[in-house]
Design a protein around this motif. Sequence first.
Motif, PDB file in Angstrom:
ATOM      1  N   SER A  32      14.263  -9.536  -9.227  1.00  0.00           N
ATOM      2  CA  SER A  32      13.626 -10.210  -8.659  1.00  0.00           C
ATOM      3  C   SER A  32      12.647 -11.123  -9.475  1.00  0.00           C
ATOM      4  N   PHE A  33      12.716 -11.026 -11.003  1.00  0.00           N
ATOM      5  CA  PHE A  33      11.984 -11.783 -12.125  1.00  0.00           C
ATOM      6  C   PHE A  33      10.660 -11.424 -11.833  1.00  0.00           C
ATOM      7  N   GLY A  34      10.403  -9.897 -11.089  1.00  0.00           N
ATOM      8  CA  GLY A  34       9.007  -9.192 -11.201  1.00  0.00           C
ATOM      9  C   GLY A  34       8.087  -9.751 -10.256  1.00  0.00           C
ATOM     10  N   LYS A  35       8.918 -10.341  -9.338  1.00  0.00           N
ATOM     11  CA  LYS A  35       8.249 -10.615  -8.029  1.00  0.00           C
ATOM     12  C   LYS A  35       8.563  -9.367  -6.875  1.00  0.00           C
ATOM     13  N   GLY A  36       7.651  -9.117  -6.003  1.00  0.00           N
ATOM     14  CA  GLY A  36       7.899  -8.123  -5.004  1.00  0.00           C
ATOM     15  C   GLY A  36       6.799  -7.014  -5.074  1.00  0.00           C
ATOM     16  N   PHE A  37       6.874  -6.040  -4.463  1.00  0.00           N
ATOM     17  CA  PHE A  37       6.223  -4.798  -4.266  1.00  0.00           C
ATOM     18  C   PHE A  37       6.609  -3.794  -5.361  1.00  0.00           C
ATOM     19  N   GLU A  38       5.329  -3.096  -5.705  1.00  0.00           N
ATOM     20  CA  GLU A  38       5.508  -1.719  -6.517  1.00  0.00           C
ATOM     21  C   GLU A  38       4.587  -0.696  -5.939  1.00  0.00           C
ATOM     22  N   THR A  39       4.920   0.319  -5.465  1.00  0.00           N
ATOM     23  CA  THR A  39       3.969   1.378  -4.921  1.00  0.00           C
ATOM     24  C   THR A  39       4.101   2.655  -5.754  1.00  0.00           C
ATOM     25  N   VAL A  40       2.954   3.235  -5.773  1.00  0.00           N
ATOM     26  CA  VAL A  40       2.636   4.443  -6.551  1.00  0.00           C
ATOM     27  C   VAL A  40       1.622   5.418  -5.926  1.00  0.00           C
ATOM     28  N   GLN A  41       2.209   6.505  -5.529  1.00  0.00           N
ATOM     29  CA  GLN A  41       1.069   7.525  -4.901  1.00  0.00           C
ATOM     30  C   GLN A  41       0.105   8.061  -5.872  1.00  0.00           C
ATOM     31  N   ILE A  42      -1.066   7.849  -5.647  1.00  0.00           N
ATOM     32  CA  ILE A  42      -2.177   8.059  -6.679  1.00  0.00           C
ATOM     33  C   ILE A  42      -2.863   9.510  -6.162  1.00  0.00           C
ATOM     34  N   ALA A  43      -2.764   9.832  -4.883  1.00  0.00           N
ATOM     35  CA  ALA A  43      -3.179  11.214  -4.231  1.00  0.00           C
ATOM     36  C   ALA A  43      -2.450  11.597  -3.212  1.00  0.00           C
ATOM     37  N   PRO A  44      -2.970  12.719  -2.852  1.00  0.00           N
ATOM     38  CA  PRO A  44      -2.183  13.198  -1.418  1.00  0.00           C
ATOM     39  C   PRO A  44      -2.214  12.207  -0.400  1.00  0.00           C
ATOM     40  N   ASP A  45      -3.440  11.694  -0.279  1.00  0.00           N
ATOM     41  CA  ASP A  45      -3.936  10.764   0.844  1.00  0.00           C
ATOM     42  C   ASP A  45      -3.859   9.311   0.230  1.00  0.00           C
ATOM     43  N   GLY A  46      -3.583   8.933  -1.017  1.00  0.00           N
ATOM     44  CA  GLY A  46      -3.540   7.453  -1.621  1.00  0.00           C
ATOM     45  C   GLY A  46      -2.582   7.001  -2.264  1.00  0.00           C
ATOM     46  N   TRP A  47      -2.402   5.474  -2.275  1.00  0.00           N
ATOM     47  CA  TRP A  47      -1.411   4.788  -2.954  1.00  0.00           C
ATOM     48  C   TRP A  47      -2.094   3.681  -3.684  1.00  0.00           C
ATOM     49  N   GLN A  48      -1.438   3.213  -4.618  1.00  0.00           N
ATOM     50  CA  GLN A  48      -1.844   1.866  -5.404  1.00  0.00           C
ATOM     51  C   GLN A  48      -0.752   0.934  -4.943  1.00  0.00           C
ATOM     52  N   ILE A  49      -0.765  -0.177  -4.359  1.00  0.00           N
ATOM     53  CA  ILE A  49       0.259  -1.037  -3.822  1.00  0.00           C
ATOM     54  C   ILE A  49       0.145  -2.308  -4.725  1.00  0.00           C
ATOM     55  N   SER A  50       0.991  -2.867  -5.238  1.00  0.00           N
ATOM     56  CA  SER A  50       0.814  -4.064  -5.765  1.00  0.00           C
ATOM     57  C   SER A  50       1.899  -4.893  -5.390  1.00  0.00           C
ATOM     58  N   PHE A  51       1.797  -6.251  -5.079  1.00  0.00           N
ATOM     59  CA  PHE A  51       2.657  -7.233  -4.752  1.00  0.00           C
ATOM     60  C   PHE A  51       2.363  -8.513  -5.673  1.00  0.00           C
TER      61      PHE A  51
END
Length: 151
Positions: A32-51
């Motif tokens: 996808s040439f680096g485009k799109g979503f990347e999701t990482v769970q950083i806590a039991p109730d938290g996520w870091q989402i990048s798009f």
Amino acid sequence: MKSIRNLWVCAGLALMLAACATPYDTEKQFWSFGKGFETVQIAPDGWQISFVGNTSTDRALARKYIMRKSAELCQQAGYPYFTFTREQTDRDSVGQFGIGDSSNSLLWGSSTIDKETSVVVEVTGLSSKPSNAASRVYDTNYILNHVNVED
């Protein structure tokens, strides 16, 4: 002459592929040439989402994508509400694509500068809606029912 035609065909194909906004269901990867979503769970109730979106993905669309993805993650984890604890949106010039030809000491060509929209958020799922929240609290079901990303 054949090489010039091949250059134009390649340039035309690249322009056709770049003419559409990055689709919602795109995951960030090599293809996808680096485009799109990347999701990482950083806590039991938290996520870091990048798009990261391409030139045709504006800030408003990227924000809708992030909002929808946040609601989906929180619903899957059983949180009826969520808030953004950190948010950053950028629109950057990222590269240049060009073609050219030199014949009889004359150089001619064409180039474009691409822009990409990127959004990074940290999302915290909430079990209940706080009465005096320091930041905006979103209703998961409301977002899922009202934020449409299939335009």
